[in-house]
Design a protein around this motif. Structure first.
Motif, PDB file in Angstrom:
ATOM      1  N   MET A   1      58.706  36.840  14.879  1.00  0.00           N
ATOM      2  CA  MET A   1      57.578  35.906  15.139  1.00  0.00           C
ATOM      3  C   MET A   1      56.258  36.679  15.076  1.00  0.00           C
ATOM      4  N   PRO A   2      55.372  36.374  14.112  1.00  0.00           N
ATOM      5  CA  PRO A   2      54.100  37.100  14.053  1.00  0.00           C
ATOM      6  C   PRO A   2      53.231  36.814  15.270  1.00  0.00           C
ATOM      7  N   LYS A   3      52.349  37.752  15.551  1.00  0.00           N
ATOM      8  CA  LYS A   3      51.406  37.615  16.670  1.00  0.00           C
ATOM      9  C   LYS A   3      50.592  36.331  16.508  1.00  0.00           C
ATOM     10  N   PRO A   4      50.409  35.528  17.587  1.00  0.00           N
ATOM     11  CA  PRO A   4      49.679  34.264  17.438  1.00  0.00           C
ATOM     12  C   PRO A   4      48.222  34.468  17.013  1.00  0.00           C
ATOM     13  N   LEU A   5      47.726  33.463  16.304  1.00  0.00           N
ATOM     14  CA  LEU A   5      46.375  33.519  15.745  1.00  0.00           C
ATOM     15  C   LEU A   5      45.419  32.804  16.699  1.00  0.00           C
ATOM     16  N   LYS A   6      44.511  33.542  17.303  1.00  0.00           N
ATOM     17  CA  LYS A   6      43.579  32.946  18.268  1.00  0.00           C
ATOM     18  C   LYS A   6      42.116  33.218  17.946  1.00  0.00           C
ATOM     19  N   LYS A   7      41.855  34.093  16.972  1.00  0.00           N
ATOM     20  CA  LYS A   7      40.482  34.537  16.721  1.00  0.00           C
ATOM     21  C   LYS A   7      40.017  34.153  15.326  1.00  0.00           C
ATOM     22  N   ALA A   8      38.719  33.861  15.226  1.00  0.00           N
ATOM     23  CA  ALA A   8      38.128  33.621  13.899  1.00  0.00           C
ATOM     24  C   ALA A   8      36.781  34.311  13.804  1.00  0.00           C
ATOM     25  N   VAL A   9      36.538  34.896  12.648  1.00  0.00           N
ATOM     26  CA  VAL A   9      35.241  35.508  12.339  1.00  0.00           C
ATOM     27  C   VAL A   9      34.541  34.624  11.311  1.00  0.00           C
ATOM     28  N   LEU A  10      33.286  34.295  11.588  1.00  0.00           N
ATOM     29  CA  LEU A  10      32.503  33.489  10.645  1.00  0.00           C
ATOM     30  C   LEU A  10      31.295  34.302  10.173  1.00  0.00           C
ATOM     31  N   PRO A  11      31.385  34.863   8.978  1.00  0.00           N
ATOM     32  CA  PRO A  11      30.251  35.644   8.486  1.00  0.00           C
ATOM     33  C   PRO A  11      29.137  34.722   8.011  1.00  0.00           C
ATOM     34  N   VAL A  12      27.961  34.868   8.593  1.00  0.00           N
ATOM     35  CA  VAL A  12      26.839  33.971   8.261  1.00  0.00           C
ATOM     36  C   VAL A  12      25.546  34.773   8.103  1.00  0.00           C
ATOM     37  N   ALA A  13      25.707  35.996   7.596  1.00  0.00           N
ATOM     38  CA  ALA A  13      24.541  36.881   7.505  1.00  0.00           C
ATOM     39  C   ALA A  13      23.981  36.982   6.090  1.00  0.00           C
ATOM     40  N   GLY A  14      24.534  36.189   5.168  1.00  0.00           N
ATOM     41  CA  GLY A  14      24.057  36.259   3.771  1.00  0.00           C
ATOM     42  C   GLY A  14      22.611  35.786   3.666  1.00  0.00           C
ATOM     43  N   TYR A  41      31.379  22.220  10.965  1.00  0.00           N
ATOM     44  CA  TYR A  41      32.619  21.853  10.263  1.00  0.00           C
ATOM     45  C   TYR A  41      33.621  23.015  10.324  1.00  0.00           C
ATOM     46  N   ALA A  42      33.104  24.231  10.113  1.00  0.00           N
ATOM     47  CA  ALA A  42      33.998  25.395  10.078  1.00  0.00           C
ATOM     48  C   ALA A  42      34.632  25.639  11.447  1.00  0.00           C
ATOM     49  N   VAL A  43      33.818  25.535  12.493  1.00  0.00           N
ATOM     50  CA  VAL A  43      34.345  25.763  13.850  1.00  0.00           C
ATOM     51  C   VAL A  43      35.382  24.684  14.193  1.00  0.00           C
ATOM     52  N   GLU A  44      35.101  23.444  13.834  1.00  0.00           N
ATOM     53  CA  GLU A  44      36.052  22.354  14.130  1.00  0.00           C
ATOM     54  C   GLU A  44      37.364  22.567  13.373  1.00  0.00           C
ATOM     55  N   GLU A  45      37.248  23.025  12.118  1.00  0.00           N
ATOM     56  CA  GLU A  45      38.466  23.273  11.325  1.00  0.00           C
ATOM     57  C   GLU A  45      39.323  24.367  11.984  1.00  0.00           C
ATOM     58  N   ALA A  46      38.665  25.401  12.476  1.00  0.00           N
ATOM     59  CA  ALA A  46      39.406  26.495  13.114  1.00  0.00           C
ATOM     60  C   ALA A  46      40.024  26.037  14.435  1.00  0.00           C
ATOM     61  N   ARG A  47      39.276  25.272  15.208  1.00  0.00           N
ATOM     62  CA  ARG A  47      39.803  24.797  16.497  1.00  0.00           C
ATOM     63  C   ARG A  47      41.022  23.894  16.284  1.00  0.00           C
ATOM     64  N   GLN A  53      38.758  31.741  20.003  1.00  0.00           N
ATOM     65  CA  GLN A  53      37.645  32.695  20.131  1.00  0.00           C
ATOM     66  C   GLN A  53      36.950  32.861  18.789  1.00  0.00           C
ATOM     67  N   PHE A  54      35.621  32.845  18.844  1.00  0.00           N
ATOM     68  CA  PHE A  54      34.826  32.860  17.614  1.00  0.00           C
ATOM     69  C   PHE A  54      33.807  33.986  17.645  1.00  0.00           C
ATOM     70  N   CYS A  55      33.664  34.628  16.514  1.00  0.00           N
ATOM     71  CA  CYS A  55      32.618  35.635  16.372  1.00  0.00           C
ATOM     72  C   CYS A  55      31.777  35.307  15.139  1.00  0.00           C
ATOM     73  N   LEU A  56      30.502  35.014  15.364  1.00  0.00           N
ATOM     74  CA  LEU A  56      29.586  34.763  14.256  1.00  0.00           C
ATOM     75  C   LEU A  56      28.918  36.082  13.890  1.00  0.00           C
ATOM     76  N   VAL A  57      29.015  36.454  12.634  1.00  0.00           N
ATOM     77  CA  VAL A  57      28.317  37.664  12.175  1.00  0.00           C
ATOM     78  C   VAL A  57      26.992  37.200  11.594  1.00  0.00           C
ATOM     79  N   THR A  58      25.938  37.423  12.357  1.00  0.00           N
ATOM     80  CA  THR A  58      24.639  36.849  11.999  1.00  0.00           C
ATOM     81  C   THR A  58      23.669  37.914  11.506  1.00  0.00           C
TER      82      THR A  58
END
Ligand code: UTP
Length: 289
Positions: A1-14, A41-47, A53-58
């Motif tokens: 069983m792979p480790k559960p997925l709880k984190k998302a990174v959203l790169p938004v620094a372009g 939309y992206a955060v809702e899709e991930a949730r 847990q979310f990390c925005l790279v700004t």
């Protein structure tokens, strides 16, 4: 069983150069499709895939992205005073559990790989999703969830893929394809922005990924790839053969909202899905086409 997925990174620094001047002082990811910014939309899709847990790279001028998920106390109080219950309900869709959104800064936009590396402390030793908010998805089932379902079977790395016209391979990360059952493909290699004549296939990576934390160490070699940027694809390519690596053709439609035509098409597609707007939009479209 792979480790559960709880984190998302959203790169938004372009830099969002394709949307200047709109993106001079406003982040591209705050541009709305109908009435909701791309980032939401992206955060809702991930949730919808169980991400907590979310990390925005700004970067410079991107504070509105973080504020969008904060409590707007005065606005809420004013709406409550005026009994604007519909507006309050809309505001509630941006509310996040305390401590679930963090942000890190990519001071200089050195490339998508570098942006992900900036989130290294957040990633730690856990698998994580990456969502590029300018790839907007219209689907019955969240694409991150579709990827997560494959990940639960295969473990390792799973990325969303889509066929692109051969003459466009130099815009995308392209797969070298192994076993392919028509839905899930085994990834044998990855090339960022190959020329059409050199592309190993026409199957491209789209802005949704589930990756293992080891990718961070590969990015940390800081090798410059296509366009002189530190590319995520190059770091992922070095995991192929060491960890399971699959591509998934997700069900649903993707709109490239980093591109003007794609963004306009998304407006129409999303508006036509809205019961309060569909008839009006259909009626006025007839005046233009
Ligand atoms: P794009 O290639 O769409 O670049 O980045 P961009 O700067 O956003 O837009 P244009 O091409 O100038 O119009 C893909 C994703 O990677 C992020 C972007 O924010 C976007 O989500 N990114 C890219 C970073 O966070 N940092 C970078 O250094 C580069």
């Amino acid at each position: 069983m792979p480790k559960p997925l709880k984190k998302a990174v959203l790169p938004v620094a372009g830099l969002g150069t394709r949307f200047l001047p709109a993106t001079k002082a406003l982040a591209k990811e705050m541009l709305p499709v109908v009435d909701k910014p791309l980032i939401q939309y992206a955060v809702e899709e991930a949730r919808a895939a169980g991400i907590e847990q979310f990390c925005l790279v700004t970067g410079r001028g991107k504070t509105a992205l973080v504020e969008h998920f904060d409590v707007a106390y005065e606005l809420e109080a004013t709406l409550r005073e005026r009994a604007k219950t519909d507006a309050l309900a809309l505001l509630a869709t941006t509310s996040m559990p305390p401590g679930s959104v963090m942000s890190v800064r990519q001071q200089v936009p050195l490339g998508l790989g570098h942006a992900i590396w900036c989130a290294r402390a957040f990633v730690g030793d856990d698998p994580f999703a990456i969502l590029l908010p300018d790839d907007l998805v219209l689907a019955d089932v969240s694409w991150v969830r579709q990827l997560a379902e494959v990940y639960e079977q295969t473990g390792g790395n799973v990325v969303a893929v889509e066929e692109v016209p051969r003459e466009q391979t130099s815009r995308y990360g392209i797969l070298k394809v192994g076993h392919d059952d028509g839905r899930v493909v085994e990834v044998m290699g990855l090339v960022e922005k190959p020329k059409p004549e050199e592309a190993p296939s026409t199957l491209s990576i789209i802005g949704r990924y589930i990756l293992q934390p080891e990718v961070i160490g590969e990015i940390a070699r800081f090798e410059r790839g296509a366009g002189g940027e530190i590319q995520l694809t190059d770091a992922m390519a070095r995991l192929v053969g060491r960890q399971p690596f699959h591509g998934l053709r997700c069900e649903g439609r993707r709109f490239d909202c980093g591109d003007k035509a794609g963004f306009l098409e998304a407006q129409i597609a999303f508006a036509l899905k809205r019961p309060d707007l569909a008839d009006k939009v259909r009626a006025f479209l007839g005046r233009y086409v």
